[in-house]
Structure formats: C-alpha cells, structure tokens
Enzyme design. Structure first.
Site: not given
Length: 307
Positions: A10, A12, A44, A133
């Site tokens: 992750g 970018t 990206k 999470k």
C-alpha cells in the site's frame, strides 16, 4: 546494527508513501509491493518509479497470488501494511503469507488511527472499520506473528487546517462549528511524522507486540486551542457556532452512509474524547517517550502554509 529489510504494502497511499519515504530516509533496504493490475493509474505508476529512483526495490505481485506473496515476504525481515478502507480485510492474505514464510521479525498492520481495541462501543456505521481491524489482530495473534500496532490518532491534513470542519480541507473564512464546548482534548499528528515513528519502531524491542501511541505533547489540543492558533496566525477572528451533542447526533439520522461514517468518528473524537480519555498501560508505549530525538511538527507550523 544492521537495518531490517522492509516490505511496504500500500505504498502509494496517503500514509503508505510516507512510510516508504521514512524507510528510505532511515536507511532500511526498502521493498514496495506493486500490483500487476495497476493498469492506467499513471500517478501511482510514476510514484512507484520515483521510489525506485530513490533506491527502493519494486516487487510485482498480486495479493491474490499466495505463492508470490510468500516469495516476496521471504526477501524481507519486516512487513508494513498501509492498505486502507475497503482493502483492510485483504491483509488476511498477508497474514497467511507471513505465517507460511516463517521469517518475518515484525508485522505492522494498517491501523494508524484510533486504537480499535478501545472502540468496541463505537457508533455504526463507522464501527465496522474498528471491527475489521480487531478481526485482523486476532488472526495475527492466533498465528503468533510478532507485531506492532500504531495508533496515530488524527492525521493533521484532515483535521487541523480546516479546524475540524467537515466537508472541506481548507480553513473556514468567517464561521467555525465548535463541537460541544470545544474543550475536549484531541491529538493531531503530521502524516510525515507518522511514517517516521512507524519506521523507528520496527527494529525496537520495546515496541514488540505492543501498541505504540503517537501523542506529540504540543499537539494534544482542544478544538478551541486549535482555533485560537489559527486566529493568531491569520489575524482573523472567527464566529463560533457551538453544536450541542444532542443536535450533532440528531443531524446524523438523515445523512447518507459516508456522512454517518465520518460523523460517528467526529463524535468519538470531539465529544467523547476517545483519543485521550485512557491510560496507555503495559500493553502500549508513547512514541515521543521512546523516540525523543524526533523533531515532530507542531500544528501552528503545520498551518502556516494555509495562510
């Protein structure tokens, strides 16, 4: 001491790019996952290529390619994920790859906000993020993967220059909505500092299997204090419109999903004080105490560019 090799997933994204920058700045051999299906996202692609020119190694692999992920993970010592939003649960694929690879010394999953372990009471629909999470935490811990969780509180870009106004990232011109009496303590953190503290923690035995809370002392501010800093900088005194909690909660009912999601978080931050109303305890540590050498950005400095 030899620096750990770091894989950023992750890289970018809003926080991911800052983690990559911090990893390179602190001298870690840095690998950045590049999705084969990145397609025509030119921004990206160019960002990834800029990482490469700065010394990062691009690792082309899909999160759906388990064997490829395992091979990528075996090249490094630490995995840092900055996947966000709808992609949070994709991290289960990382957990499976890390478990099979068996060599990872530390996994830092994508949290970077409010500590989800303290948000079991959160309002819907925003609670879903905290639940996801926590689901990932249970998977990490069940697999006995060494980990560090980062609680970065409020990213400055989203909450500071706009004085915590919803629907804009820019400072208000004449009026400002104040939540309750405006005296609840909130924690604001420069997103570049989030990257710095995250990378500082990954080789630190004091951070192993703990939650690291980013609480820069001078950035623990009430909304009133934040407004006062802006008024002093700008020389512009704003009209304050105070929003009682009942009015705030009632206004959520007719809003769409996205607005309700955001307002639930604002409620917990600015009315409930969920970022500062607890003691950290033995399962956590404060980043500013672990790394007093970090010259973190104060919010009055952060806001100067918006003048």
């Amino acid at each position: 001491m030899e620096k750990s090799k770091v894989l950023v997933v992750g890289g970018t994204g809003f926080i991911g790019r800052r983690i990559v920058a911090a990893s390179l700045a602190q001298g870690h051999p840095t690998f950045v996952l590049m999705r084969p299906d990145i397609g025509l996202d030119v921004d990206k692609v160019q960002m990834l290529l800029s990482f490469k020119t700065q010394g990062a190694r691009l690792v082309e692999v899909s999160l759906d390619d388990h064997a490829g992920l395992v091979a990528a993970v075996r090249q490094v010592d630490v995995v840092v994920s900055a996947l966000s939003g709808a992609h949070l649960l994709l991290q289960h694929k990382l957990v499976e790859a890390i478990k099979e690879a068996g060599n990872v010394k530390r996994f830092i999953p994508s949290e970077f906000g409010t500590d989800p372990a303290r948000m079991g009471h959160a309002l819907e629909p925003g609670r879903a993020t905290f639940d996801e999470k926590m689901e990932l935490r249970r998977a990490i811990e069940a697999a006995s993967i060494p980990r560090t969780y980062i609680s970065a509180n409020c990213f400055a870009a989203y909450f500071c220059p706009n004085l915590a106004q919803m629907g804009t990232l820019l400072p208000p011109k004449d009026k400002v909505r104040v939540y309750g009496d405006g005296n609840v303590k909130v924690i604001f953190v420069d997103e570049n500092d989030v990257g710095t503290y995250t990378i500082k923690s990954l080789d630190d035995p004091r951070a192993l299997n703990k939650t690291i809370y980013l609480r820069p002392p001078e950035n623990i501010l009430t909304q009133n204090e934040l407004i006062a800093k802006w008024e002093e900088l700008s020389g512009n005194v704003l009209e304050k419109i105070y929003i009682p909690v009942d009015e705030f909660l009632a206004s959520m009912k007719d809003m769409d999903f996205g607005a309700q999601f955001a307002m639930g978080h604002f409620y917990h931050f600015f009315y409930e004080g969920c970022l500062t109303n607890f003691d950290i305890g033995e399962d956590g540590a404060e980043a500013n105490l672990l790394y007093p050498d970090v010259e973190y950005t104060r919010m009055d400095e952060y806001m100067k560019i918006y003048l």
